[in-house]
Design an enzyme around this catalytic site. Structure first.
Site, PDB file in Angstrom:
ATOM      1  N   GLY A 207      37.121 -50.427  39.632  1.00 21.60           N
ATOM      2  CA  GLY A 207      36.696 -51.622  40.364  1.00 21.60           C
ATOM      3  C   GLY A 207      36.907 -52.889  39.579  1.00 21.60           C
ATOM      4  N   GLU A 226      32.301 -52.138  44.725  1.00 15.59           N
ATOM      5  CA  GLU A 226      31.015 -51.475  44.478  1.00 15.59           C
ATOM      6  C   GLU A 226      31.296 -50.426  43.415  1.00 15.59           C
ATOM      7  OE1 GLU A 226      29.028 -48.464  46.996  1.00 15.59           O
ATOM      8  OE2 GLU A 226      28.581 -48.290  44.878  1.00 15.59           O
ATOM      9  N   CYS A 263      26.417 -42.555  44.127  1.00 15.80           N
ATOM     10  CA  CYS A 263      26.314 -43.816  43.382  1.00 15.80           C
ATOM     11  C   CYS A 263      24.858 -44.206  43.153  1.00 15.80           C
ATOM     12  CB  CYS A 263      27.058 -44.931  44.106  1.00 15.80           C
ATOM     13  SG  CYS A 263      26.745 -44.971  45.870  1.00 15.80           S
TER      14      CYS A 263
END
Lengths: 487, 487
Positions: A207, A226, A263
């Site tokens: 990311g 994210e 996550c």
């Protein structure tokens, strides 16, 4: 693979038409995608099982969530108030100068590049939350298929294209790039001038790399990545005195749910050193030892888990508290593991603050609430933070509550962080490094806001305004007119 | 200058307290700032006149706007619904798993660094829109004083500090850095780890440099730079046939208003080559020749105007149509100038697309509507775009309207782009390079959204929730409860 320039040309042409489609038209498209995915039946489930090692029940559930999300955005479009229409009426008599008529609503920004997650092959991949919210907003989507579930991604992409065709969507409204393992296709996509935003769900490394890449563009674009989160859990002593055993049981489940591949997995647990924490550790360890190792998503993720875990466990002052006692039956099975460390050591070693993606948790033992607060002040941004506490402990520890509030997207009370409800009040996103822009969420209807911008019309003839802004409110949506919410 | 680390430490400590202040408390602070600025009386006005060469009437008006903005944000806080409260109630009977109680609202992100504009020494500087919106959101502010109006900035900063003290705000909630002309202080501020967002209003060069600098931070932060814009104006032939003379008169005023030193100044005018456009040019030229040169904000801006104008006028195919015939009485006076060019040349020369900040406009002559559309498709992002057209021309030229809609923040009909109303429906911001993030506005109540993030509470005891989220809605604000707007 198709030529990227051709894909982007078609996408940009599609945007010219698609951005003018009504909410109802776009809703038809989203509902058709849901139907086409459902129509893939068990073929899809079985393909994804082979590619991801995820069990059938979980995948059927996740497919349900994906379909729910598509229909949720369809509902949002049909209701219509999401565009945040604001109308300030003209006032020709205002002094010293007349007031003009101004009307504003949210409009789509252009083609969104979507990079899906390995751990949610349906709900946060090809037809997942990013794609659904972008298509709902009026933006075309180009998905870079995830190499870890390439066939799944291709099947879902076909379903989307079928839905687009049968609902009369413009050619190019959706495209799927099968880029294989390398970074080249993804990089070319992010750097393409016609890409107007990026949605990413995955590791911090991936990311952040994507974010940094996009920052090299001559034209900046929003990048919502994210990324990682260790989702701290705070065990307050009064609550622990009452309930250490049950808390240990529920956390044993949460830490190992889906082989720890969520996550919102609780990666750090903070407690005050006392006999209740010992009891918690004993019961948690006992449970962990009974949990059978299970196959992880893919070899890369298994290897990453082993490497990160090995690094964490080898740090000075870290004790391995418990490891599953059940033998592995396959090479890439992840073994549930609990470690512990003193807050003194934790404070000094940033390596221990990092995410170990998998069924692993580190229990940090603090001397007292003062040290607990000190430790929390050293944590980075998080998707979630969880307080296990009595109500009187919440009242007595306002600073701890406020510190957790400030570092997390979702503050959770007497619960486990795993399990992310898809609804308006969900915030999935949080201060960096949890994501690159904490001002947005990737879950729930508000995820649409990542892909839109406000646009004003000044002194425009009523008949030529979008329906959302016409004087007689033909869509019957909530609007703010001269500072008042009305319908 | 104070030590930056000390300033940032105090600011961060202030945030811990300030973020918990109620809307009503913050409103008191904002209203007190407005009062303290008013109390500076003509001393402030005269100081600013000396520093900026702006006339008294304009500065009194701008002070009024600044005070209006502070009170507008105070009203927003007192009303309270801006936090976008969303509540999803628990449902213990939901299958297959119970639904948890989730509540979400907007919370501030931390210290905002503000870089004000030279052309709005009150309304977009030290106590301007960025500062007012950031303080309203619950974020502390650190202003880098603008070197072109350093004494004004210091006086206004004193007023803010006085207001903070008398309304009991935490020490450090506002700080003012007098950094002089160089970039060192600004750079150190943007790179400081405790700065959580940046607001900038100014040139493309400055805003983009700041944006690029911030992208070098280990922790990304939102940077809202409102930068340049040429604010294209489209003259449609039917409208011109009816009204070329009046349009020319009103544009002569708009182009030269405030010596052309507005971000919404119409820098590019597109028309179809015919006798009506000739008439427009004649009347516009005639008016421009009669406009007396006036002193620009400072020597740097004057020099920049002269340089950029010289470059533009020296391009092949550019004709200087008219220049003020009144002689200059001071060196840094800006002379109003109109140039023209064919669309063929304009399309080939990107230098002509750039902003010339000052009383200058380039008229681009297109052969027909087809070429007009082609030219518009080559324009970059803009704060505003304006259509001078009949209603039937709007209907007949949907593609032109839609293209302008897509490239601008505010689409204006039969009006001049100068004059930015401060209200909910205003969008001041637009696709890059007009600003770095078109998803936000720097003018109007929604400007507060740049500095806030959504934060969820899961399963929290009602009595310990913020008032905005408590079950019985003690603040009586608009909220979304189980997908419905209610109060």
């Amino acid at each position: 693979m198709q030529d990227l320039n051709t894909v982007m040309f078609q996408s940009t042409e599609a945007f010219k038409k698609y951005r003018k489609f009504s909410g109802k038209q776009k809703a038809t498209f989203l509902r058709a995608i849901a139907e086409e995915i459902e129509a893939l039946g068990m073929d899809l489930i079985h393909t994804t099982m082979q590619e991801t090692n995820l069990p059938e029940g979980r995948l059927i559930g996740e497919r349900g969530r994906t379909i729910f999300q598509l229909n949720m955005f369809a509902n949002l479009l049909e209701e219509g108030s999401w565009v945040e229409a604001r109308i300030d009426l003209a006032n020709l008599n205002r002094q010293p100068i007349p007031k003009v008529d101004l009307r504003k609503m949210l409009v789509p920004i252009g083609t969104v590049a979507v990079f899906g997650a390995s751990n949610f092959p349906f709900a946060y991949s090809t037809a997942g939350g990013d794609t659904a919210s972008a298509l709902a907003s009026g933006c075309p989507v180009v998905v870079k298929g995830h190499p870890a579930h390439a066939r799944t991604s291709a099947m879902v992409a076909e379903a989307i294209l079928k839905a687009a065709e049968r609902t009369g969507m413009p050619k190019g409204v959706f495209a799927h790039l099968d880029g294989g393992e390398g970074f080249e296709v993804g990089k070319a996509l992010v750097m393409h001038p016609d890409v107007k935003a990026v949605g990413f769900t995955g590791s911090f490394g991936g990311g952040k790399a994507l974010y940094d890449m996009a920052n090299q563009r001559p034209q900046p674009i929003p990048v919502f990545s994210e990324m990682g989160s260790v989702n701290p859990v705070i065990l307050m002593p009064e609550k622990m005195k009452k309930d250490a055993g049950n808390i240990a049981m529920s956390y044993a489940s949460s830490i190992t749910l889906g082989v720890g591949q969520f996550c919102t997995n609780p990666g750090l647990i903070f407690g005050i050193e006392n006999e209740d924490l010992e009891k918690f550790m004993d019961i948690l360890s006992n449970e962990i030892e009974k949990i059978a190792p299970a196959i992880m998503l893919n070899e890369g993720i298994f290897k990453n888990y082993e490497d990160k875990k090995t690094i964490a466990l080898s740090q000075e002052g870290v004790n391995t508290e418990s490891v599953s006692k059940i033998e592995k039956t396959a090479q890439t099975q992840g073994t549930s593991t609990i470690a512990s460390v003193s807050a003194d050591v934790f404070l000094k070693n940033p390596k221990l603050h990092q995410e170990v993606f998998g069924p692993y948790s580190l229990v940090v033992k603090c001397k007292d609430e003062v040290q607990l607060l000190e430790v929390l002040n050293h944590l980075e941004g998080q998707l979630t933070a969880t307080l296990m506490a009595t109500e009187s402990e919440l009242i007595a520890n306002e600073e701890i509550v406020d510190t957790l509030r400030n570092l997390s997207g979702r503050l959770n009370f007497n619960n486990v962080p795993t399990g992310v409800e898809v609804c308006f009040a969900m915030q999935h996103g949080g201060p960096f490094p949890a994501c690159t822009d904490a001002r947005f969420t990737s879950v729930g209807p508000d995820a649409i806001k990542r892909w839109v911008r406000p646009a004003s019309y000044q002194s425009f003839p009523d008949s030529l305004l979008p329906d959302e802004l016409k004087h007689n409110n033909p869509l019957n949506i909530w609007r703010m007119v001269d500072n008042e919410f009305v319908k």
